[in-house]
Design an enzyme around this catalytic site. Structure first.
Site: not given
Ligand code: NAD
Length: 478
Positions: A171, A174, A279, A379
């Site tokens: 998944k 989006e 990240c 963050e």
């Molecule tokens: P996000 O949490 O908004 O989304 C990540 C995934 O979760 C997406 O596929 C999204 O559709 C899904 N999602 C979003 N809200 C949800 C909910 N309420 N319930 C279930 N699923 C949900 O993250 P983002 O904005 O796409 O990415 C940025 C974040 O990811 C930053 O906080 C960054 O630090 C983190 N990140 C961490 C790493 C790591 O390895 N630690 C690597 C890359 C990014």
């Protein structure tokens, strides 16, 4: 509308809502992504379960040959993949090329599965009794990925999972779903059987359907901290194996003996590369024992030289942010930092950036940030670098360790003693010594600590092999 991939067939879910996918450099809508629901997830998991029956018992050598073919296709299409990343994420083409390379590194690692998947044997554990363990796949794995590395992060997951004999439902984010679509097309072209990799587009509802589906045995997640925590709890409640990587607030320490000609470009790349949407972004530079004044002046001078613009144009250092809404959030962080007493020595809130089409924001440096301020703890995920002071290394370590995250920390120094003290006492799972972005290579785990990771076995490296396999121990007497 982009399509889901289920059982080797591409199809648009009918009657579902969709979201726009943007080119963040122009603000234009370039695609629509469907928001799949429980029905689409059901079909994808069914297809993955069906494929699992034969894929899980296929010969490892055959799987490896397919993965080598996939690797060759990815190399051939690397430049096109980088262009897709830049087009819908916004990062510069060089950054996108780096992302694709780091993703292919995991495919290289996965090609070693015939060695990585070996078990162990100990003969004569008791008189005429031997003991062995074998690795088995866990079943259908769901992968849920964030927007900021649309090619690399899916590649952190499914190549290793399928090499271990699992089948996969991905998944993608989006906001950046197009990288995964191309990865899946090439996967089919490499000759993998239908149903081994499935793709279901969507957002929260799609994730919830995956987390509650009894046919899903394991979940790999990367994203923000609140969602990582939620996914970890929900997946565990539903008796699934889970690894969930979350957000970060990374500190970079600069000692008075640091070589600033090395440290300055490394800090700027860490803070502003990928527009800070990383990240592993260095978010707080801590000047220790009086290193501050020279550091801030040189950081500011070099930051003013950085060029902000569309990632596909040459000479650009910083691309746009992912969405206008995210840019407004980052602006809110800058305003709050200033309200709380930080001094903006470089201010990216410039009409030259804010006034144009696309979601641009200039790089910002906030000086005199203290441990209590949000700019030192939360963050931001944008091109904002906080600068703080500490009297001694031990104070700086104590301050960084109070932050809830523990993804990465780095130190710039000429002293082995300081570097060792830092390595021993800093509570972060990825540590840079004279390196600004301490990203582990594919054969090591991506090892966030504290609220940056929920689970036991990290993503990729030998942790990845353990996560995607379960061990069967056989005790035998003949
Ligand atoms: P996000 O949490 O908004 O989304 C990540 C995934 O979760 C997406 O596929 C999204 O559709 C899904 N999602 C979003 N809200 C949800 C909910 N309420 N319930 C279930 N699923 C949900 O993250 P983002 O904005 O796409 O990415 C940025 C974040 O990811 C930053 O906080 C960054 O630090 C983190 N990140 C961490 C790493 C790591 O390895 N630690 C690597 C890359 C990014």
């Amino acid at each position: 509308m982009i399509a889901n991939l289920v059982g080797g067939k591409w199809s648009e879910p009918s009657g579902r809502e969709s979201l726009p996918v943007f080119n963040p450099a122009t603000g234009e809508v370039i695609e629509q992504v469907p928001l799949s629901g429980a029905q689409e997830v059901e079909r994808a998991v069914e297809a993955a379960l069906k494929a699992y029956a034969h894929w899980s018992v296929s010969a490892i050598g055959e799987r490896a040959q397919l993965m080598f073919r996939y690797k060759a296709l990815l190399e051939t299409h690397a430049e096109a993949l980088a262009a897709i990343v830049t087009r819908h994420h916004g990062k510069t083409l060089d950054e996108a090329r780096g992302e694709v390379r780091r993703g292919i590194d995991v495919v290289d690692f996965a090609c070693g599965a015939p060695t990585l998947l070996q078990g162990r044997t100990l003969r004569a554990v008791s008189r005429e009794v031997d003991q062995d363990y074998y690795r088995y796949p866990v079943g259908v794995v769901a992968g849920i990925t964030p927007f900021n590395f649309p090619v690399m992060i899916p590649l952190w997951m499914f190549p290793l999972a399928v090499m271990a004999g699992n089948t996969f439902v991905l998944k993608p984010s989006e906001r950046t779903p197009l990288g995964a679509v191309r990865l899946a097309e090439l996967f089919l072209e490499a000759g993998f059987p239908e149903g081994v990799l499935n793709l279901v587009h969507g957002a929260q509802e799609t994730v919830d359907a995956l987390l509650s589906h009894p046919g899903v045995s394991a979940v790999s997640f990367v994203g923000s901290e609140p969602v990582a925590r939620y996914v970890y709890q929900q997946a565990a409640r539903n008796r699934k194996r889970v690894q969930a990587a979350g957000g970060a607030k990374n500190h970079i320490f600069v000692m008075p003996d640091a070589d600033l000609s090395l440290a300055i470009p490394a800090i700027l790349n860490s803070a502003f590369g990928n527009a800070g949407e990383r990240c592993l972004a260095g978010s707080v530079a801590v000047a220790i024992a009086g290193a501050g004044k020279a550091l801030v002046e040189r950081l500011a001078a070099e930051t003013r030289k950085l060029r902000v613009g569309p990632g596909d144009q040459s000479g650009i250092d910083i691309g746009p942010l992912i969405r206008d809404e995210h840019r407004r959030r980052v602006l809110g962080h800058i305003e709050r930092g200033i309200r709380e007493g930080a001094r903006p020595v470089v201010d990216g809130r410039d009409d030259a950036y804010l006034g144009r089409a696309g979601f641009f924001l200039g790089p910002t440096i906030l000086d005199q940030v203290t441990a209590e301020m949000a700019a030192a703890r939360e963050e931001i995920f944008g091109p904002v670098l906080s600068v703080a002071d500490a009297a001694q290394l031990k104070d700086a370590i104590a301050q960084a360790n109070r932050v809830e995250y523990g993804n990465m920390a780095a130190i710039f120094t000429d002293s082995g003693k300081s570097a060792r003290e830092f390595r021993e006492r800093i509570e972060a799972g990825m540590v840079g010594i004279n390196v600004g972005v301490a990203q582990p290579f594919a054969f090591y785990p991506f090892s966030g600590w504290k609220s940056s990771f929920y689970g036991d076995l990290h993503i990729h490296g030998t942790d990845g092999v353990d996560f995607y396999t379960r061990k069967k121990v056989v005790v035998s007497r003949w």
